[in-house]
Design an enzyme around this catalytic site. Structure first.
Site: not given
Length: 300
Positions: A144, A239, A269
């Site tokens: 991320s 995501d 995610h």
């Protein structure tokens, strides 16, 4: 950045500490056998790190090194959330994993985090041999926000002409902070990272709108990708940040950068932490296999 955004971000930092960590199926507490702490000095401040070392085998060469950069929207500072990933890679890729506890916003906004990440990388390059590690076999990766920082390490190494990672692992990376999160396509009704959360993270991490165009904040917006380190880009099918990461992988490949790009089906995610467990294990093994390959190729 408004005072209100600042207060919300600080509240999230406190609350997130209660939930940091993976689902039970992904807790590899028996791997590896030894961890220790290390404080790394950088030009942007000292960075505490946790070092995960593989079990030594008689007659083996010094182990290679992987720098891990955790996620958390550039706001939540909980490197321990990657404990399972660090343990898995140390055990299955046979490398030392250095998990960096870089400074986060709003206390330390952009560009502190990417500068610190590169500073840790520089220190590792300079001190690997003294630590008993192989300084010729090194890679970087993150998840991320950490994926963005890993891309930033590769960029700064190239731009400064310093030792470049043999591989950059970008695990569902954040790559475009200039785009309004409300316009990003979600493939599920309840995305893990909502547009509102993403906007908050961006506002506190990069309060100056113009800075969001900087490649260290938004790697996908760079127009000079040639010569960057080879990349493994992992994205999650559902995501809301998938499109920008997919585009970045394609742009890297178009610029001549060796790229392996994998879209993990049925995942959103943070899936490498929150599951599905099978999807997470697939991604972790892909990371380990990729590291084994580049470290082995370099050792020949």
């Amino acid at each position: 950045m408004s005072v209100w955004h600042n207060l919300i971000a600080r509240a999230m930092q406190l609350v997130a500490g209660r939930f940091a960590g993976p689902i039970p199926e992904l807790r590899f507490t028996d791997l590896p056998g030894h961890t220790r702490t290390l404080t790394v000095p950088t030009d942007s401040g000292s960075v505490p790190c946790t070092v995960y070392e593989p079990r030594p085998e008689p007659g083996t060469q010094p182990p290679p090194v992987f720098l891990n950069l955790h996620g958390g929207g550039f706001v939540m500072r909980h490197p321990e959330q990657d404990d399972h990933i660090c343990r898995y890679l140390a055990a299955n890729a046979g490398c030392v994993v250095v998990n960096a506890d870089y400074d986060t916003a709003p206390q330390n906004p952009f560009p502190t985090a990417p500068r610190q990440a590169y500073g840790v990388w520089q220190w590792l390059v300079a001190n690997a041999v003294a630590q008993g590690w192989d300084g010729t076999r090194m890679a970087v990766g993150g998840h991320s926000a950490g994926g963005s920082l890993a891309a930033g390490v590769a960029r700064q190494a190239r731009d400064n002409g310093t030792f470049a990672p043999l591989l950059q692992i970008l695990d569902y990376p954040s790559t475009d902070l200039a785009k309004d999160p409300a316009t990003k396509r979600a493939r599920t009704g309840k995305p893990v990272i909502s547009a509102r959360q993403a906007a908050l993270f961006t506002n506190v991490y990069v309060p100056r709108t113009a800075d969001r165009l900087d490649p260290l904040a938004s790697p996908a917006l760079a127009d000079d990708l040639e010569g960057l380190a080879p990349a493994l880009v992992i994205t999650a099918e559902l995501d809301s940040m998938r499109d920008e990461a997919d585009d970045f992988a394609q742009a890297l490949a178009a610029a001549g950068v060796p790229v392996t790009h994998r879209v993990i089906e049925g995942a959103d995610h943070v899936f490498t932490h929150q599951g599905p467990a099978d999807a997470a294990k697939e991604a972790l093994e892909l990371m380990a296999q990729s590291l084994r390959t580049v470290f082995s190729d370099q050792h020949r």
